[in-house]
Write a protein that holds these residues in place. Structure first.
Motif, PDB file in Angstrom:
ATOM      1  N   LEU A  63       1.061  -1.098   0.004  1.00 17.07           N
ATOM      2  CA  LEU A  63      -0.100   0.203  -0.066  1.00 17.07           C
ATOM      3  C   LEU A  63       0.807   1.153  -0.380  1.00 17.07           C
ATOM      4  O   LEU A  63       0.771   2.442  -0.880  1.00 17.07           O
ATOM      5  CB  LEU A  63      -0.562   0.067   1.232  1.00 17.07           C
ATOM      6  CG  LEU A  63      -1.844   0.873   0.956  1.00 17.07           C
ATOM      7  CD1 LEU A  63      -3.300   0.885   0.159  1.00 17.07           C
ATOM      8  CD2 LEU A  63      -3.015   0.883   2.229  1.00 17.07           C
ATOM      9  N   PHE A  64       1.939   1.131   0.894  1.00 16.60           N
ATOM     10  CA  PHE A  64       2.706   2.668   0.576  1.00 16.60           C
ATOM     11  C   PHE A  64       3.426   2.504  -0.419  1.00 16.60           C
ATOM     12  O   PHE A  64       3.878   3.466  -1.006  1.00 16.60           O
ATOM     13  CB  PHE A  64       4.449   2.350   1.863  1.00 16.60           C
ATOM     14  CG  PHE A  64       4.788   3.401   2.211  1.00 16.60           C
ATOM     15  CD1 PHE A  64       4.540   4.299   2.284  1.00 16.60           C
ATOM     16  CD2 PHE A  64       6.285   2.745   1.892  1.00 16.60           C
ATOM     17  CE1 PHE A  64       5.648   5.104   2.288  1.00 16.60           C
ATOM     18  CE2 PHE A  64       7.314   4.033   1.836  1.00 16.60           C
ATOM     19  CZ  PHE A  64       6.928   5.411   1.862  1.00 16.60           C
ATOM     20  N   THR A  65       4.000   1.421  -1.442  1.00 12.78           N
ATOM     21  CA  THR A  65       4.660   1.706  -2.636  1.00 12.78           C
ATOM     22  C   THR A  65       3.601   1.778  -3.746  1.00 12.78           C
ATOM     23  O   THR A  65       4.021   3.097  -4.748  1.00 12.78           O
ATOM     24  CB  THR A  65       4.863  -0.086  -2.925  1.00 12.78           C
ATOM     25  OG1 THR A  65       5.776  -0.829  -1.989  1.00 12.78           O
ATOM     26  CG2 THR A  65       6.199   0.112  -4.614  1.00 12.78           C
ATOM     27  N   LEU A  66       2.899   1.677  -3.835  1.00 10.84           N
ATOM     28  CA  LEU A  66       1.289   2.476  -4.510  1.00 10.84           C
ATOM     29  C   LEU A  66       1.035   3.562  -3.929  1.00 10.84           C
ATOM     30  O   LEU A  66       0.999   4.127  -5.237  1.00 10.84           O
ATOM     31  CB  LEU A  66      -0.142   1.280  -4.351  1.00 10.84           C
ATOM     32  CG  LEU A  66      -0.712   1.932  -5.350  1.00 10.84           C
ATOM     33  CD1 LEU A  66      -0.688   1.835  -6.633  1.00 10.84           C
ATOM     34  CD2 LEU A  66      -1.873   1.509  -5.176  1.00 10.84           C
ATOM     35  N   SER A  67       1.530   4.068  -3.197  1.00 12.15           N
ATOM     36  CA  SER A  67       0.622   5.274  -2.943  1.00 12.15           C
ATOM     37  C   SER A  67       1.966   6.204  -3.156  1.00 12.15           C
ATOM     38  O   SER A  67       2.305   7.197  -3.874  1.00 12.15           O
ATOM     39  CB  SER A  67       0.610   5.629  -1.938  1.00 12.15           C
ATOM     40  OG  SER A  67       2.028   5.394  -0.255  1.00 12.15           O
ATOM     41  N   VAL A  68       3.132   5.669  -3.265  1.00 10.88           N
ATOM     42  CA  VAL A  68       4.486   6.792  -3.416  1.00 10.88           C
ATOM     43  C   VAL A  68       4.801   7.047  -4.717  1.00 10.88           C
ATOM     44  O   VAL A  68       4.362   7.552  -5.421  1.00 10.88           O
ATOM     45  CB  VAL A  68       5.391   5.917  -3.265  1.00 10.88           C
ATOM     46  CG1 VAL A  68       7.179   6.233  -3.927  1.00 10.88           C
ATOM     47  CG2 VAL A  68       5.904   6.310  -1.355  1.00 10.88           C
ATOM     48  N   ALA A  69       4.218   5.228  -6.331  1.00 12.50           N
ATOM     49  CA  ALA A  69       4.279   5.274  -7.217  1.00 12.50           C
ATOM     50  C   ALA A  69       3.243   6.405  -7.482  1.00 12.50           C
ATOM     51  O   ALA A  69       3.447   7.343  -8.732  1.00 12.50           O
ATOM     52  CB  ALA A  69       3.720   4.187  -7.236  1.00 12.50           C
ATOM     53  N   LEU A  70       2.095   6.322  -6.634  1.00  7.67           N
ATOM     54  CA  LEU A  70       0.506   7.667  -7.748  1.00  7.67           C
ATOM     55  C   LEU A  70       1.338   8.658  -7.767  1.00  7.67           C
ATOM     56  O   LEU A  70       0.750   9.890  -7.748  1.00  7.67           O
ATOM     57  CB  LEU A  70      -0.620   6.881  -7.119  1.00  7.67           C
ATOM     58  CG  LEU A  70      -0.867   5.860  -7.281  1.00  7.67           C
ATOM     59  CD1 LEU A  70      -2.734   5.429  -6.156  1.00  7.67           C
ATOM     60  CD2 LEU A  70      -1.223   5.627  -8.643  1.00  7.67           C
ATOM     61  N   ALA A  71       1.692   8.571  -5.981  1.00  7.24           N
ATOM     62  CA  ALA A  71       2.423  10.381  -6.310  1.00  7.24           C
ATOM     63  C   ALA A  71       3.521  10.474  -7.095  1.00  7.24           C
ATOM     64  O   ALA A  71       3.490  11.929  -7.603  1.00  7.24           O
ATOM     65  CB  ALA A  71       2.481  10.648  -5.034  1.00  7.24           C
ATOM     66  N   LEU A  72       4.148  10.404  -7.614  1.00 15.25           N
ATOM     67  CA  LEU A  72       5.097   9.939  -8.425  1.00 15.25           C
ATOM     68  C   LEU A  72       4.671  10.287 -10.056  1.00 15.25           C
ATOM     69  O   LEU A  72       4.961  11.136 -10.481  1.00 15.25           O
ATOM     70  CB  LEU A  72       6.003   9.360  -8.714  1.00 15.25           C
ATOM     71  CG  LEU A  72       7.248   8.861  -7.852  1.00 15.25           C
ATOM     72  CD1 LEU A  72       8.351   7.642  -7.625  1.00 15.25           C
ATOM     73  CD2 LEU A  72       7.985  10.026  -7.219  1.00 15.25           C
ATOM     74  N   ILE A  73       3.682   9.878 -10.062  1.00 17.74           N
ATOM     75  CA  ILE A  73       2.975   9.496 -11.620  1.00 17.74           C
ATOM     76  C   ILE A  73       2.442  11.151 -11.095  1.00 17.74           C
ATOM     77  O   ILE A  73       1.784  11.675 -12.062  1.00 17.74           O
ATOM     78  CB  ILE A  73       1.777   8.062 -11.539  1.00 17.74           C
ATOM     79  CG1 ILE A  73       2.376   7.418 -11.911  1.00 17.74           C
ATOM     80  CG2 ILE A  73       0.679   8.516 -12.662  1.00 17.74           C
ATOM     81  CD1 ILE A  73       2.085   6.259 -12.133  1.00 17.74           C
ATOM     82  N   GLN A  74       1.914  11.525 -10.472  1.00 17.30           N
ATOM     83  CA  GLN A  74       1.307  12.963 -10.505  1.00 17.30           C
ATOM     84  C   GLN A  74       2.157  14.155 -10.388  1.00 17.30           C
ATOM     85  O   GLN A  74       1.553  15.512 -11.157  1.00 17.30           O
ATOM     86  CB  GLN A  74       0.748  12.920  -9.160  1.00 17.30           C
ATOM     87  CG  GLN A  74      -0.909  11.932  -9.372  1.00 17.30           C
ATOM     88  CD  GLN A  74      -2.115  12.259  -7.822  1.00 17.30           C
ATOM     89  OE1 GLN A  74      -1.750  13.642  -6.651  1.00 17.30           O
ATOM     90  NE2 GLN A  74      -3.313  12.042  -8.007  1.00 17.30           N
ATOM     91  N   VAL A  75       3.108  14.068  -9.689  1.00 16.68           N
ATOM     92  CA  VAL A  75       4.302  14.613  -9.660  1.00 16.68           C
ATOM     93  C   VAL A  75       4.805  15.429 -11.321  1.00 16.68           C
ATOM     94  O   VAL A  75       4.708  15.842 -12.195  1.00 16.68           O
ATOM     95  CB  VAL A  75       5.212  14.493  -9.224  1.00 16.68           C
ATOM     96  CG1 VAL A  75       6.981  15.966  -9.389  1.00 16.68           C
ATOM     97  CG2 VAL A  75       5.353  14.734  -7.575  1.00 16.68           C
ATOM     98  N   ARG A  76       4.319  13.977 -11.737  1.00 10.66           N
ATOM     99  CA  ARG A  76       5.201  14.549 -13.757  1.00 10.66           C
ATOM    100  C   ARG A  76       3.324  14.873 -14.142  1.00 10.66           C
ATOM    101  O   ARG A  76       3.750  15.647 -15.229  1.00 10.66           O
ATOM    102  CB  ARG A  76       5.393  12.998 -13.909  1.00 10.66           C
ATOM    103  CG  ARG A  76       6.585  12.471 -14.014  1.00 10.66           C
ATOM    104  CD  ARG A  76       6.517  10.742 -14.607  1.00 10.66           C
ATOM    105  NE  ARG A  76       6.940  10.860 -16.062  1.00 10.66           N
ATOM    106  CZ  ARG A  76       6.695   9.609 -16.817  1.00 10.66           C
ATOM    107  NH1 ARG A  76       6.871   8.462 -15.891  1.00 10.66           N
ATOM    108  NH2 ARG A  76       6.733   9.921 -17.812  1.00 10.66           N
TER     109      ARG A  76
END
Length: 99
Positions: free
Chosen positions: A86-99
Motif C-alpha cells: 500500500l505504501f509502495t502504491l501510494s508512492v508510485a501514484l504520487a510520483l505519477i501525479q508529479v510528472r
C-alpha cells in the motif's frame, strides 16, 4: 472483484519489495548472526515479511509448532506485506501525479 484483485496485487507487490530489499541487504551487508545494529532494524522494517515467512516455514516444516500457529503467523506477515504494498502504491501514484 476489482477490490480483491487490488488487495492481492498489494500483497504481491509488498512481498516483492520485501524480497528485493532483503536480498540486496544480504548481498551488500553480509551481516553476521549476532549483528543487530540500527541499519539492520531499519531494513527489517521493509524486509521483514519475506524473512519471517521463510523462518516460519522452516520451523513449521521441522514440526516445532502446529498448523494453526503457522497460519496465524503467515496471515500477520501477509498483512505486513499488504501495508508495504500500500505504501509502495501510494508512492508510485504520487510520483505519477508529479510528472
Amino acid at each position: 472483484m476489482h477490490e480483491l484483485l487490488v488487495f492481492l496485487y498489494l500483497i504481491a507487490s509488498g512481498l516483492a519489495v520485501s524480497g528485493i530489499v532483503a536480498n540486496i541487504y544480504w548481498l551488500v551487508a553480509k551481516p553476521k548472526d549476532g549483528e543487530q545494529g540500527i541499519v539492520h532494524w531499519l531494513v527489517m522494517a521493509v524486509a521483514g515479511p519475506t524473512v519471517w515467512i521463510d523462518r516460519a516455514t522452516r520451523t513449521f516444516l521441522s514440526k516445532k509448532f502446529a498448523g494453526a500457529v503457522y497460519a496465524l503467523m503467515i496471515s500477520a506477515f501477509l498483512y505486513w506485506a499488504f501495508v508495504i504494498g500500500l505504501f509502495t502504491l501510494s508512492v508510485a501514484l504520487a510520483l505519477i501525479q508529479v510528472r
